[in-house]
Every structure is written in structure tokens, then in C-alpha cells.
Design a protein around this motif. Structure first.
Motif, short mmCIF file in Angstrom:
data_model
loop_
_atom_site.label_atom_id
_atom_site.label_comp_id
_atom_site.label_asym_id
_atom_site.label_seq_id
_atom_site.Cartn_x
_atom_site.Cartn_y
_atom_site.Cartn_z
N SER A 190 0.73 -0.47 7.47
CA SER A 190 1.79 0.37 6.90
C SER A 190 1.75 0.39 5.38
CB SER A 190 3.16 -0.11 7.39
OG SER A 190 3.55 -1.33 6.76
N TYR A 191 1.18 -0.66 4.78
CA TYR A 191 1.04 -0.72 3.33
C TYR A 191 -0.37 -0.39 2.83
CZ TYR A 191 5.55 -3.02 2.37
OH TYR A 191 6.89 -3.31 2.22
N PHE A 192 -1.40 -0.65 3.66
CA PHE A 192 -2.76 -0.58 3.16
C PHE A 192 -3.60 0.56 3.71
CE2 PHE A 192 -1.44 -4.76 1.98
CZ PHE A 192 -2.12 -5.04 0.80
N ASP A 193 -3.18 1.16 4.81
CA ASP A 193 -3.95 2.29 5.34
C ASP A 193 -3.86 3.46 4.36
OD1 ASP A 193 -4.74 4.67 6.88
OD2 ASP A 193 -4.65 3.33 8.61
N PRO A 194 -5.00 4.05 3.98
CA PRO A 194 -4.98 5.16 3.00
C PRO A 194 -4.29 6.42 3.51
CG PRO A 194 -7.20 4.79 3.82
CD PRO A 194 -6.38 3.65 4.32
N THR A 195 -3.96 6.47 4.80
CA THR A 195 -3.21 7.62 5.33
C THR A 195 -1.72 7.32 5.44
OG1 THR A 195 -3.49 6.96 7.66
CG2 THR A 195 -5.23 8.30 6.68
N SER A 196 -1.30 6.13 5.03
CA SER A 196 0.09 5.72 5.18
C SER A 196 0.96 6.24 4.05
CB SER A 196 0.19 4.19 5.22
OG SER A 196 0.02 3.65 3.92
N ASP A 197 2.27 6.08 4.20
CA ASP A 197 3.20 6.51 3.15
C ASP A 197 3.22 5.56 1.96
OD1 ASP A 197 3.89 8.80 4.42
OD2 ASP A 197 5.87 8.13 5.08
N ALA A 198 2.41 4.51 2.00
CA ALA A 198 2.27 3.64 0.82
C ALA A 198 1.22 4.19 -0.13
CB ALA A 198 1.91 2.22 1.25
N GLU A 199 0.54 5.26 0.27
CA GLU A 199 -0.49 5.89 -0.56
C GLU A 199 0.14 7.02 -1.37
OE1 GLU A 199 -3.20 7.43 -2.61
OE2 GLU A 199 -3.70 5.60 -1.52
N MET A 200 0.11 6.89 -2.69
CA MET A 200 0.80 7.84 -3.57
C MET A 200 0.26 9.26 -3.49
SD MET A 200 1.56 5.44 -6.94
CE MET A 200 0.03 4.49 -6.90
N SER A 201 -1.04 9.41 -3.26
CA SER A 201 -1.58 10.77 -3.16
C SER A 201 -1.12 11.46 -1.88
CB SER A 201 -3.12 10.72 -3.19
OG SER A 201 -3.64 10.04 -2.07
N VAL A 202 -0.69 10.67 -0.89
CA VAL A 202 -0.15 11.22 0.36
C VAL A 202 1.29 11.67 0.19
CG1 VAL A 202 0.55 10.60 2.72
CG2 VAL A 202 -1.72 9.94 1.88
#
Length: 271
Positions: A190-202
Motif C-alpha cells: 500500500s506504501y511501496f507499490d508504484p501503482t498505489s496511492d502512495a505514488e505521487m505521480s498517480v
């Protein structure tokens, strides 16, 4: 009789004048600021960030700096959903104290979490991102990210095997330093997947257009050269958006930019 009539009229006039005088004060906005500190080893007593609270309160604003799930003492306590729920709870606390406008100021890891809150439709009127940190896409594009990349793949495999709630040891890299995270595979992703909402570009394109965003980056920050293309240019257009480059590095930004932060907030939440 004439004197009594005059007195009654005078009192009515005074009351009416007082009512009109009181209206602006009663309708006056009060700013509430939620401050979100950076990632482990950060916490709500971080000397690089927490002193900003006093600066905000001298403006007559409400401000709070809670200890969040990514702090030194809680890393990582639950998944991103839990963090977002805590953010909402702290904002409710500011509203209950009389805040009519809500600003979230995030530092480092506090930036992507504040953006996730906004992107999910959370209660906020303006965002300030100071030295944005934690960029999951970097774990797949930069050589230093390989240990985390491998942990993401491991966590995905655990989830696929029905072991997403199993607590394991995963790798993280924070400001160039590798460290271990003990958490469940689901919470790690939830924090580290690049498709998660923890990714700022997402989350950047999903922030409501009505919410202005200020981004501040130091010239010695690791993301200094890439931050604009990474997420700033992906934000919805808003005439109040601001991008500011300052001197110093990742930890200096809250102190160096404090005057500009105050000035921008006053403009950002103005009618």
C-alpha cells in the motif's frame, strides 16, 4: 413621550449598527493546519519540521503535528488506508476547534500521504508539499532501488499466494540509506507499490482542481531536477498553484521556506 421614542429609536439604531459590525468577525475564516512529518526516522518532534507549528500559530491559526504511522516509533503501523483514516480524524479535530479552512503541510513522506488524502476526496482546502519524498516508481527505474524493487515483487507474490497478512521483513531506502521494514505484504504494497496511492505521480492528476497546491524543493534535494516532470506538471490547473525552488537540501526546506509558506497560504485560502 418624545424623549422615550427617541431613546427607543437610538437603541434600535445602535443594535443594528452593532449587528452589521459583528457580521465580518462572525464570518471570519479560521485556518486549521495539519502538519505531516517525514518518514522514519522522522516523527512529530522532528527539529527540522515541528518548529514550523509555532510560526503558524503566531498567525492566529490552529496547527497540529501528530505522530503518524510512518514515524520512527510506528514504522510501518498498518497500511495507507489506516494513515488516511488518521489524517481524516486529525482534520475533524481541527474542524471541531473552529477551523473553517483546512491546509495540510507535508514534509517528505507527509507529501504523498497528504496527496493521497486529497485524491480520495478528503477534506482539505489547500496542500503544501515540502521536499516531497518517497517515490515508489524510483525503485524500478534507479539502480539504488533494486532492494526495494525485489521486496515489492516478494510482497506481490505473498499476496498472490494468499499470504498478504503475514508479517515479513522487507527493504526500504530512505534518503540513500537502506533499512528494514517489518509489516504485512498488503501493508507494504500500500506504501511501496508504484501503482498505489502512495505514488505521487498517480495521485497528482486526481487531486480536485479546486484544491491549490504549493510545492517547495531545495536545490540540494535528490528530486530537485526531476520533481516538476515527476508530478508537479501532472497537477490539475489552478491559478493558485505555486512551485518554489529554495536553497538548501531535503531537511532544510521547512525552515528556509517558512515565510513563503505563510504568504502563500493566506492567498490560497482567500475567497
Amino acid at each position: 413621550m418624545r424623549r422615550r421614542l427617541f431613546s427607543a429609536c437610538a437603541l434600535a439604531s445602535f443594535a443594528l449598527a452593532a449587528a452589521f459590525t459583528a457580521t465580518p468577525a462572525a464570518a471570519q475564516e479560521r485556518i486549521g493546519v495539519l502538519m505531516l512529518h517525514g518518514k522514519n526516522p522522522g516523527n512529530n518532534r522532528d527539529p527540522n519540521f515541528s518548529p514550523l507549528k509555532d510560526t503558524l500559530e503566531r498567525q492566529g491559526w490552529l496547527a497540529t503535528v501528530p505522530d503518524m504511522p510512518w514515524s520512527r516509533g510506528r514504522y510501518l503501523d498498518g497500511g495507507l488506508d489506516k494513515a488516511i483514516a488518521e489524517i481524516a480524524g486529525h482534520i475533524k479535530g481541527l474542524r471541531d476547534q473552529g477551523a473553517t479552512k483546512i491546509v495540510i503541510i507535508g514534509h517528505s513522506m507527509g507529501v504523498p500521504t497528504s496527496m493521497a488524502h486529497a485524491a480520495r476526496g478528503g477534506d482539505v482546502d489547500a496542500l503544501v508539499g515540502l521536499a516531497p519524498g518517497h517515490a515508489p516508481v524510483g525503485y524500478y527505474t534507479q539502480p539504488w532501488g533494486k532492494p526495494v524493487h525485489d521486496s515489492i515483487n516478494e510482497a506481490r507474490a505473498l499476496v498472490a499466494a494468499g499470504k498478504g497478512d503475514s508479517r515479513e521483513r522487507f527493504s526500504d531506502v530512505n534518503q540513500g540509506r537502506q533499512q528494514t521494514v517489518v509489516t504485512t505484504a498488503k501493508d507494504f504494497l500500500s506504501y511501496f507499490d508504484p501503482t498505489s496511492d502512495a505514488e505521487m505521480s498517480v495521485t497528482a492528476p486526481r487531486i480536485p482542481a479546486k484544491v491549490p497546491v504549493m510545492t517547495v524543493i531545495g536545490e540540494k534535494d535528490p528530486l530537485f531536477r526531476t520533481i516538476k516532470a515527476y508530478y508537479v506538471e501532472k497537477l490539475p490547473a489552478n491559478p493558485k498553484n505555486k512551485f518554489l525552488e529554495v536553497s538548501g537540501g531535503h531537511l532544510d526546506t521547512p525552515r528556509v521556506a517558512s515565510d513563503e509558506i505563510i504568504a502563500w497560504i493566506k492567498t490560497a485560502v482567500a475567497p
